[in-house]
Design an enzyme around this catalytic site. Sequence first.
Site, PDB file in Angstrom:
ATOM      1  N   ALA A 160      -1.491  48.468 -25.378  1.00 40.53           N
ATOM      2  CA  ALA A 160      -2.060  47.536 -24.407  1.00 40.53           C
ATOM      3  C   ALA A 160      -2.377  46.238 -25.132  1.00 40.53           C
ATOM      4  O   ALA A 160      -2.957  46.253 -26.225  1.00 40.53           O
ATOM      5  CB  ALA A 160      -3.325  48.118 -23.785  1.00 40.53           C
ATOM      6  N   LYS A 161      -1.975  45.136 -24.550  1.00 38.49           N
ATOM      7  CA  LYS A 161      -2.171  43.828 -25.186  1.00 38.49           C
ATOM      8  C   LYS A 161      -3.544  43.310 -24.759  1.00 38.49           C
ATOM      9  O   LYS A 161      -3.676  42.572 -23.776  1.00 38.49           O
ATOM     10  CB  LYS A 161      -1.043  42.869 -24.801  1.00 38.49           C
ATOM     11  CG  LYS A 161      -0.925  41.644 -25.694  1.00 38.49           C
ATOM     12  CD  LYS A 161       0.349  40.885 -25.350  1.00 38.49           C
ATOM     13  CE  LYS A 161       0.466  39.585 -26.135  1.00 38.49           C
ATOM     14  NZ  LYS A 161       0.719  39.806 -27.563  1.00 38.49           N
ATOM     15  N   THR A 162      -4.558  43.724 -25.500  1.00 39.11           N
ATOM     16  CA  THR A 162      -5.958  43.517 -25.133  1.00 39.11           C
ATOM     17  C   THR A 162      -6.560  42.388 -25.955  1.00 39.11           C
ATOM     18  O   THR A 162      -6.355  42.322 -27.174  1.00 39.11           O
ATOM     19  CB  THR A 162      -6.764  44.810 -25.379  1.00 39.11           C
ATOM     20  OG1 THR A 162      -6.079  45.904 -24.768  1.00 39.11           O
ATOM     21  CG2 THR A 162      -8.165  44.690 -24.831  1.00 39.11           C
ATOM     22  N   TYR A 166      -7.406  41.534 -30.848  1.00 36.17           N
ATOM     23  CA  TYR A 166      -6.839  40.497 -31.712  1.00 36.17           C
ATOM     24  C   TYR A 166      -7.835  39.969 -32.737  1.00 36.17           C
ATOM     25  O   TYR A 166      -7.480  39.121 -33.568  1.00 36.17           O
ATOM     26  CB  TYR A 166      -6.213  39.386 -30.854  1.00 36.17           C
ATOM     27  CG  TYR A 166      -4.812  39.786 -30.445  1.00 36.17           C
ATOM     28  CD1 TYR A 166      -3.697  39.296 -31.107  1.00 36.17           C
ATOM     29  CD2 TYR A 166      -4.618  40.734 -29.446  1.00 36.17           C
ATOM     30  CE1 TYR A 166      -2.418  39.704 -30.771  1.00 36.17           C
ATOM     31  CE2 TYR A 166      -3.342  41.150 -29.099  1.00 36.17           C
ATOM     32  CZ  TYR A 166      -2.251  40.634 -29.762  1.00 36.17           C
ATOM     33  OH  TYR A 166      -0.985  41.060 -29.436  1.00 36.17           O
TER      34      TYR A 166
END
Length: 310
Positions: A160-162, A166
């Site tokens: 999941a690109k959460t 980052y």
Amino acid sequence: MGFDEMDVDTIWMDGEFVDWDDAQIHVLTHGLHYGSGVFEGARCYDTEEGPAIFRWEEHLERLFQSAKPYDMEIDFSKAELTEATKELIRRQELSSCYIRPIAYYGYNSLGVSPKDCPTRVAIAAWPWGAYLGEDALENGIDVMISSWRKHASSQIPTNAKTTGLYVNSLLAGEEARRNGYAEAIVLNKEGNVAEGPGENLFLVRDGELYTPGLSESILDGITRDTVIELAEDLGYTVHDNVSISRGELNTADELFFTGSAAEVTPIRKVDNVVIGDGSRGPITEDIQSRFFDVVERQTDEYDEWFEYVE
């Protein structure tokens, strides 16, 4: 170049186009405090047929899939987000640009649970050249192995690109830059290669390509998938479900990063160990050339990968 130096003036927020400077949120927004947002980064390329968003359908699908582990309901359809993005590009008269859709838990309460917070959605687009510099695309970059490890999928969903995740990328990338490198390579908890802070990694050995599998705590990159397909169509053998040890990086014939921002960027050194002959390798150059031919529509193939702004 900072945003203030760019000729952009509009952002889409929750169904409305607003002035760039008015696209603001409350300081007690849940996503600001807990990183409870999901996002994408896509590119629109200037082609002979006009501006075209590259693999937009896949980016939108990943946005909605990323929202699922967080029980986040995006109240706009993919068709609505597509039209909003195309209109945003048209309004700003952008021929090529980087596109950032984001969905996040907004302002209402500030417990860790976001159950009372609305889901907010925004899309921005702006001109953005080569992520790691134009010179990097031709001559490659120097990278270091970060002391920070990539979190495991048993801890946080890695596919999941959460937004909050980052922080890991920020730590690794800034550590590298403080030490004089352009970027980092992050290892997973087992000590094998995962990826870069915002890129997937490919290794070339004896004419074949290797890239860490999804079980190695990587993001399932859309440019990664693109390069796998392009490389196979060019006749290369691609091993896309492997573990790569740290030591294998030093003996690789070639290394390169892939990503929507980084595109296809060669790696010439890892921890000051020269990779190959210290320049962009022939297979990297072949794949990179093919990639730019495709995204700039120098070939009629892969038309299904493009959403034309018109």
